[in-house]
Design a protein around this motif. Structure first.
Motif, PDB file in Angstrom:
ATOM      1  N   PRO A   1      12.428   1.810   0.533  1.00 32.69           N
ATOM      2  CA  PRO A   1      11.242   2.569   0.949  1.00 32.69           C
ATOM      3  C   PRO A   1       9.912   1.992   0.468  1.00 32.69           C
ATOM      4  N   GLU A   2       9.964   1.003  -0.425  1.00 37.58           N
ATOM      5  CA  GLU A   2       8.728   0.362  -0.875  1.00 37.58           C
ATOM      6  C   GLU A   2       8.989  -1.133  -1.053  1.00 37.58           C
ATOM      7  N   ALA A   3       8.105  -1.954  -0.509  1.00 38.03           N
ATOM      8  CA  ALA A   3       8.267  -3.408  -0.647  1.00 38.03           C
ATOM      9  C   ALA A   3       7.013  -4.101  -0.142  1.00 38.03           C
ATOM     10  N   THR A   4       6.848  -5.340  -0.568  1.00 36.26           N
ATOM     11  CA  THR A   4       5.826  -6.217  -0.004  1.00 36.26           C
ATOM     12  C   THR A   4       6.531  -7.237   0.871  1.00 36.26           C
ATOM     13  N   LEU A   5       6.129  -7.325   2.120  1.00 35.14           N
ATOM     14  CA  LEU A   5       6.770  -8.199   3.104  1.00 35.14           C
ATOM     15  C   LEU A   5       5.768  -9.258   3.552  1.00 35.14           C
ATOM     16  N   TYR A   6       6.274 -10.462   3.806  1.00 30.28           N
ATOM     17  CA  TYR A   6       5.409 -11.590   4.172  1.00 30.28           C
ATOM     18  C   TYR A   6       5.812 -12.084   5.557  1.00 30.28           C
ATOM     19  N   VAL A   7       4.846 -12.142   6.476  1.00 39.00           N
ATOM     20  CA  VAL A   7       5.139 -12.551   7.851  1.00 39.00           C
ATOM     21  C   VAL A   7       4.676 -13.968   8.156  1.00 39.00           C
ATOM     22  N   GLY A   8       4.092 -14.677   7.178  1.00 35.74           N
ATOM     23  CA  GLY A   8       3.641 -16.050   7.413  1.00 35.74           C
ATOM     24  C   GLY A   8       2.626 -16.108   8.536  1.00 35.74           C
ATOM     25  N   SER A   9       2.843 -17.046   9.474  1.00 40.32           N
ATOM     26  CA  SER A   9       1.960 -17.189  10.636  1.00 40.32           C
ATOM     27  C   SER A   9       2.629 -16.705  11.916  1.00 40.32           C
ATOM     28  N   ALA A  10       3.675 -15.899  11.767  1.00 39.87           N
ATOM     29  CA  ALA A  10       4.451 -15.433  12.915  1.00 39.87           C
ATOM     30  C   ALA A  10       3.726 -14.292  13.627  1.00 39.87           C
ATOM     31  N   GLY A  11       3.012 -14.597  14.703  1.00 37.83           N
ATOM     32  CA  GLY A  11       2.198 -13.605  15.388  1.00 37.83           C
ATOM     33  C   GLY A  11       3.000 -12.442  15.946  1.00 37.83           C
ATOM     34  N   THR A  12       4.155 -12.727  16.568  1.00 37.50           N
ATOM     35  CA  THR A  12       4.941 -11.633  17.133  1.00 37.50           C
ATOM     36  C   THR A  12       5.502 -10.745  16.030  1.00 37.50           C
ATOM     37  N   VAL A  13       6.022 -11.328  14.977  1.00 39.28           N
ATOM     38  CA  VAL A  13       6.536 -10.527  13.862  1.00 39.28           C
ATOM     39  C   VAL A  13       5.410  -9.691  13.260  1.00 39.28           C
ATOM     40  N   ALA A  14       4.231 -10.284  13.127  1.00 39.65           N
ATOM     41  CA  ALA A  14       3.085  -9.585  12.536  1.00 39.65           C
ATOM     42  C   ALA A  14       2.665  -8.384  13.368  1.00 39.65           C
ATOM     43  N   ARG A  15       2.860  -8.444  14.697  1.00 39.51           N
ATOM     44  CA  ARG A  15       2.488  -7.330  15.570  1.00 39.51           C
ATOM     45  C   ARG A  15       3.628  -6.336  15.757  1.00 39.51           C
ATOM     46  N   PHE A  16       4.891  -6.784  15.645  1.00 42.27           N
ATOM     47  CA  PHE A  16       6.027  -5.904  15.886  1.00 42.27           C
ATOM     48  C   PHE A  16       6.431  -5.107  14.642  1.00 42.27           C
ATOM     49  N   LEU A  17       6.401  -5.740  13.475  1.00 43.34           N
ATOM     50  CA  LEU A  17       6.920  -5.126  12.257  1.00 43.34           C
ATOM     51  C   LEU A  17       6.165  -3.863  11.830  1.00 43.34           C
ATOM     52  N   PRO A  18       4.825  -3.811  11.919  1.00 43.70           N
ATOM     53  CA  PRO A  18       4.135  -2.589  11.498  1.00 43.70           C
ATOM     54  C   PRO A  18       4.606  -1.343  12.239  1.00 43.70           C
ATOM     55  N   CYS A  19       4.852  -1.470  13.537  1.00 43.82           N
ATOM     56  CA  CYS A  19       5.297  -0.315  14.321  1.00 43.82           C
ATOM     57  C   CYS A  19       6.709   0.104  13.923  1.00 43.82           C
ATOM     58  N   LEU A  20       7.581  -0.865  13.694  1.00 49.18           N
ATOM     59  CA  LEU A  20       8.953  -0.544  13.281  1.00 49.18           C
ATOM     60  C   LEU A  20       8.941   0.281  11.994  1.00 49.18           C
ATOM     61  N   LEU A  21       8.115  -0.113  11.036  1.00 45.97           N
ATOM     62  CA  LEU A  21       8.045   0.597   9.765  1.00 45.97           C
ATOM     63  C   LEU A  21       7.369   1.954   9.938  1.00 45.97           C
ATOM     64  N   ALA A  22       6.307   2.005  10.717  1.00 44.97           N
ATOM     65  CA  ALA A  22       5.556   3.256  10.874  1.00 44.97           C
ATOM     66  C   ALA A  22       6.357   4.320  11.598  1.00 44.97           C
ATOM     67  N   PHE A  23       7.231   3.915  12.525  1.00 43.03           N
ATOM     68  CA  PHE A  23       7.933   4.881  13.371  1.00 43.03           C
ATOM     69  C   PHE A  23       9.275   5.310  12.782  1.00 43.03           C
ATOM     70  N   GLY A  24       9.585   4.894  11.556  1.00 43.45           N
ATOM     71  CA  GLY A  24      10.842   5.270  10.926  1.00 43.45           C
ATOM     72  C   GLY A  24      10.649   6.285   9.818  1.00 43.45           C
ATOM     73  N   ASP A  25      11.637   6.366   8.934  1.00 47.48           N
ATOM     74  CA  ASP A  25      11.623   7.317   7.829  1.00 47.48           C
ATOM     75  C   ASP A  25      10.507   7.000   6.834  1.00 47.48           C
ATOM     76  N   PRO A  26      10.209   7.959   5.931  1.00 45.61           N
ATOM     77  CA  PRO A  26       9.110   7.762   4.988  1.00 45.61           C
ATOM     78  C   PRO A  26       9.279   6.535   4.101  1.00 45.61           C
ATOM     79  N   GLY A  27       8.163   5.962   3.729  1.00 43.15           N
ATOM     80  CA  GLY A  27       8.113   4.805   2.852  1.00 43.15           C
ATOM     81  C   GLY A  27       6.731   4.188   2.927  1.00 43.15           C
ATOM     82  N   THR A  28       6.434   3.288   2.015  1.00 44.33           N
ATOM     83  CA  THR A  28       5.138   2.597   2.008  1.00 44.33           C
ATOM     84  C   THR A  28       5.374   1.116   1.781  1.00 44.33           C
ATOM     85  N   TRP A  29       4.850   0.303   2.669  1.00 42.27           N
ATOM     86  CA  TRP A  29       5.058  -1.138   2.595  1.00 42.27           C
ATOM     87  C   TRP A  29       3.727  -1.868   2.743  1.00 42.27           C
ATOM     88  N   ARG A  30       3.582  -2.934   2.008  1.00 43.03           N
ATOM     89  CA  ARG A  30       2.417  -3.816   2.154  1.00 43.03           C
ATOM     90  C   ARG A  30       2.867  -5.045   2.930  1.00 43.03           C
TER      91      ARG A  30
END
Length: 440
Positions: free
Chosen positions: A88-117
């Motif tokens: 439920p808490e972690a720091t994640l690194y997406v590098g220069s991956a544009g699609t991952v950078a745009r897809f991952l925030p929604c996946l995390l936001a639309f799921g169960d509670p937690g806070t990620w950087r």
């Protein structure tokens, strides 16, 4: 870690190209499939996925969020977690991956509670995210920038979405719309998305919806993507055979156009959803012969009597902008100027690609009229030059083509191709190119 002091010299090809290439898997399909496999509650297997910097960042995020990931020879197995968040808490690194950078925030936001950087490379941090963040504001703003407004790094708060309708500007980037759609089935009430403006590169959104349905989503809407409804079905695990990357295929399809000869792309899919498959038609417009070998595989041949490619075209590449630089490379070897337009948005990709290509081609002795949305390129005989790739994979691979057909080229940061095609230099060497590595 990439060695940024590396340097590559790509020599002019003295003989025509001759051979076959198995093109690496599609980045677009692979990154979508990784997100969908994470969002499914069970085991999914991806066969023939792209193995590159971008996809490695996606798989690393899956592991960091508690998914089991097994990478094998030519496949990857992902045990997804659905809407659950074991970490439920972690720091994640997406590098220069544009699609991952745009897809991952929604996946995390639309799921169960937690806070990620979410953090990114300097290159990705410079790229805009405001279109996605503005859209998510309609759902209570579960994703917020940590530093500069509208850019990475971001903080994501799961379980905080409010409402089931939002609006998104479709004219900026199809990745924003795809990111919202991919994770929408995880929301308790689903999601209705209304797009403002025409959707740029809408074929990528169609690809997203196809992939969602493959994993069990129910998606409906208008044909022009003005309104899209996603039901709250969640996802079921599924296996997916990833097709060849059409954007990457463009460099190898262009090689015989530039230096003569023929190249067979063994696994390119005819009738693919990937908009960059249009490049096969474009190389034919330049005068090359194209022969499809059934549903998969295409052979590109430059006719023996074709001394210069057929120029004079005015090409609107808005729907397939990832091949704009490849087209620019071919235009150098045409019999008349070629205009490329409709690609103003590539100024905000890994580099300002319009400016980067214009500067490099001028250094190689080619006259280029730079325009806000593209170029008019005047044919010529490119001379050897040391040019900068701006750490941009598409700039590097396109300029390599110009060097192969001209008098050679020196490239800094050549390993930037690892983003989408780590085998690039080996593959062109297998088709007759001479590539020399050294320290800058």
């Amino acid at each position: 870690m990439r060695n940024h002091n590396e340097h590559v010299t790509v020599s002019a090809m003295s003989d025509p190209a001759d051979g076959s290439v198995r093109v690496p898997g599609s980045k677009s399909f692979t990154n979508r499939a990784i997100i969908l496999a994470m969002a499914a509650d069970g085991v999914s297997t991806l066969t023939g996925p792209l193995e590159s910097d971008d996809t490695r960042y996606g798989l690393a995020a899956a592991r960091d969020l508690g998914c089991e990931v097994d990478v094998g020879a030519g496949s990857v197995r992902i045990h997804g977690v659905g809407a659950r968040r074991p970490v439920p808490e972690a720091t994640l690194y997406v590098g220069s991956a544009g699609t991952v950078a745009r897809f991952l925030p929604c996946l995390l936001a639309f799921g169960d509670p937690g806070t990620w950087r979410l953090e990114a490379s300097p290159q990705m941090t410079a790229r805009p995210m405001s279109g996605l963040l503005d859209a998510l504001a309609h759902l209570g703003g579960p994703v917020v920038p940590v530093g500069e407004p509208g850019r990475y790094p971001l903080e994501v708060r799961g379980g905080k979405t409010v409402g089931r309708e939002l609006r998104v500007d479709g004219s900026i980037s199809s990745q924003y719309l795809s990111g919202l759609l991919l994770s929408a089935p995880l929301l308790p009430e689903g999601l209705r998305v209304t797009t403002e403006g025409s959707v740029v590169q809408s074929a990528y959104v169609d690809m997203t919806i196809d992939c969602m349905r493959h994993f069990g989503a129910e998606v409906s809407g208008t044909g022009d993507l003005a309104v899209i409804d996603v039901a709250p079905t969640g996802y079921r695990p599924a296996d997916l055979d990833v097709e060849a990357d059409a954007s990457t295929a463009s460099y190898f399809a262009a090689l015989p156009a530039v230096v003569g000869g023929q190249v067979t792309l063994e696994n390119l899919v005819r009738g693919s959803r990937q908009p960059d498959t249009r490049f096969v038609e474009i190389v034919e417009q330049f005068g090359c012969d194209v022969e499809w070998l059934g549903d998969r595989g295409v052979r590109v041949t430059r006719p023996r009597g074709l001394d210069l490619l057929r120029g004079g075209g005015d090409l609107d590449l808005r729907d397939c902008s990832d091949v704009a630089l490849t087209v620019a490379a071919m235009a150098v070897f045409a019999d008349a100027p070629v205009t490329v337009r409709g690609v103003e948005h590539i100024r905000s990709h890994e580099s300002d690609r319009i400016a980067a290509m214009a500067t490099a081609l001028r250094a190689m002795g080619i006259t280029v009229d730079e325009r806000p949305d593209g170029w008019r390129i005047h044919p010529g005989s490119p001379r050897f030059a040391e040019v900068t790739t701006h750490d941009d994979h598409r700039v590097a691979m396109s300029l390599a083509l110009v060097g192969l057909g001209g008098d050679g080229v020196g490239l800094d940061e050549p390993r930037c191709v690892d983003k989408t095609c780590p085998q690039f230099y080996d593959l062109i060497a297998g088709l007759g190119a001479e590539v020399r590595w050294d320290e800058a």
